[in-house]
Design a protein around this motif. Structure first.
Motif, short mmCIF file in Angstrom:
data_model
loop_
_atom_site.label_atom_id
_atom_site.label_comp_id
_atom_site.label_asym_id
_atom_site.label_seq_id
_atom_site.Cartn_x
_atom_site.Cartn_y
_atom_site.Cartn_z
N MET A 1 0.84 -1.16 0.00
CA MET A 1 0.00 0.00 0.00
C MET A 1 0.89 1.24 0.00
SD MET A 1 -2.36 1.37 3.18
CE MET A 1 -1.94 -0.09 4.03
N ASN A 2 0.76 2.05 -1.00
CA ASN A 2 1.43 3.33 -1.09
C ASN A 2 0.41 4.32 -1.60
OD1 ASN A 2 4.16 2.58 -0.36
ND2 ASN A 2 4.18 1.44 -2.26
N THR A 3 0.01 5.24 -0.74
CA THR A 3 -1.01 6.19 -1.13
C THR A 3 -0.78 7.53 -0.47
OG1 THR A 3 -3.39 6.51 -1.32
CG2 THR A 3 -2.63 5.49 0.69
N MET A 4 -1.21 8.57 -1.15
CA MET A 4 -1.14 9.92 -0.60
C MET A 4 -2.47 10.59 -0.89
SD MET A 4 1.90 12.61 -1.03
CE MET A 4 2.11 13.87 0.21
N PHE A 5 -3.02 11.26 0.12
CA PHE A 5 -4.31 11.92 -0.05
C PHE A 5 -4.40 13.11 0.88
CE2 PHE A 5 -4.61 8.40 2.90
CZ PHE A 5 -5.31 8.91 3.98
N GLN A 6 -5.42 13.92 0.65
CA GLN A 6 -5.64 15.11 1.46
C GLN A 6 -6.91 14.93 2.29
OE1 GLN A 6 -5.71 18.79 -0.71
NE2 GLN A 6 -6.19 20.01 1.09
N VAL A 7 -6.83 15.34 3.55
CA VAL A 7 -7.97 15.34 4.44
C VAL A 7 -8.02 16.72 5.08
CG1 VAL A 7 -9.05 14.30 6.47
CG2 VAL A 7 -7.67 12.88 4.96
N GLY A 8 -8.97 17.52 4.67
CA GLY A 8 -9.04 18.89 5.20
C GLY A 8 -7.77 19.64 4.90
N VAL A 61 -7.18 6.85 7.86
CA VAL A 61 -5.97 6.00 7.89
C VAL A 61 -6.31 4.63 8.46
CG1 VAL A 61 -3.72 5.72 8.99
CG2 VAL A 61 -4.35 7.92 7.97
N ARG A 62 -7.06 4.60 9.55
CA ARG A 62 -7.43 3.30 10.14
C ARG A 62 -8.25 2.46 9.17
NH1 ARG A 62 -8.70 3.96 16.49
NH2 ARG A 62 -7.92 1.84 16.56
N ALA A 63 -9.15 3.10 8.42
CA ALA A 63 -9.95 2.36 7.44
C ALA A 63 -9.06 1.79 6.34
CB ALA A 63 -11.00 3.28 6.84
N LEU A 64 -8.09 2.57 5.85
CA LEU A 64 -7.19 2.07 4.82
C LEU A 64 -6.33 0.91 5.33
CD1 LEU A 64 -6.01 5.36 3.13
CD2 LEU A 64 -7.27 3.50 2.05
N VAL A 65 -5.86 1.02 6.55
CA VAL A 65 -5.02 -0.05 7.12
C VAL A 65 -5.85 -1.31 7.27
CG1 VAL A 65 -3.77 -0.78 9.19
CG2 VAL A 65 -3.40 1.51 8.24
N GLN A 66 -7.10 -1.18 7.72
CA GLN A 66 -7.97 -2.35 7.89
C GLN A 66 -8.25 -3.02 6.55
OE1 GLN A 66 -10.58 -3.12 10.66
NE2 GLN A 66 -9.25 -2.22 12.19
N GLU A 67 -8.47 -2.20 5.50
CA GLU A 67 -8.73 -2.74 4.16
C GLU A 67 -7.56 -3.54 3.63
OE1 GLU A 67 -9.73 0.37 1.43
OE2 GLU A 67 -11.50 0.96 2.56
N SER A 68 -6.36 -3.11 3.94
CA SER A 68 -5.17 -3.77 3.39
C SER A 68 -4.82 -5.05 4.14
CB SER A 68 -3.98 -2.81 3.40
OG SER A 68 -3.55 -2.57 4.73
N ASN A 69 -5.44 -5.28 5.29
CA ASN A 69 -5.14 -6.50 6.07
C ASN A 69 -5.97 -7.65 5.65
OD1 ASN A 69 -3.13 -5.34 7.53
ND2 ASN A 69 -4.48 -4.76 9.20
#
Length: 69
Positions: A1-8, A61-69
């Motif tokens: 997983m390598n991702t970059m995104f903006q939150v606020g 971030v927690r949602a992305l980590v959970q998806e990748s597991n």
């Protein structure tokens, strides 16, 4: 997983460093606020990340980590 995104007002990068995900967060001025491995993040670690950034950053971030597991 390598991702970059903006939150606020935050720019978030989540990437694999070997077998551990590493979280890096910058504010809109480009100041690095967080740079740590999160595979063993404890509840207090997440609370600290939330204090430095926002609830939305932690949730995404927690949602992305959970998806990748």
């Amino acid at each position: 997983m390598n991702t970059m995104f903006q939150v606020g007002d935050f720019f978030v990068r989540l990437r694999d460093k070997g077998d551990r995900p590493k979280l890096t967060v910058w504010n809109k001025a480009g100041t690095k606020l967080v740079s740590e491995f999160i595979n063993t993040a404890t509840p207090s670690s997440w609370e600290q990340i939330e204090r430095l950034t926002s609830t939305e950053v932690v949730e995404q971030v927690r949602a992305l980590v959970q998806e990748s597991n």
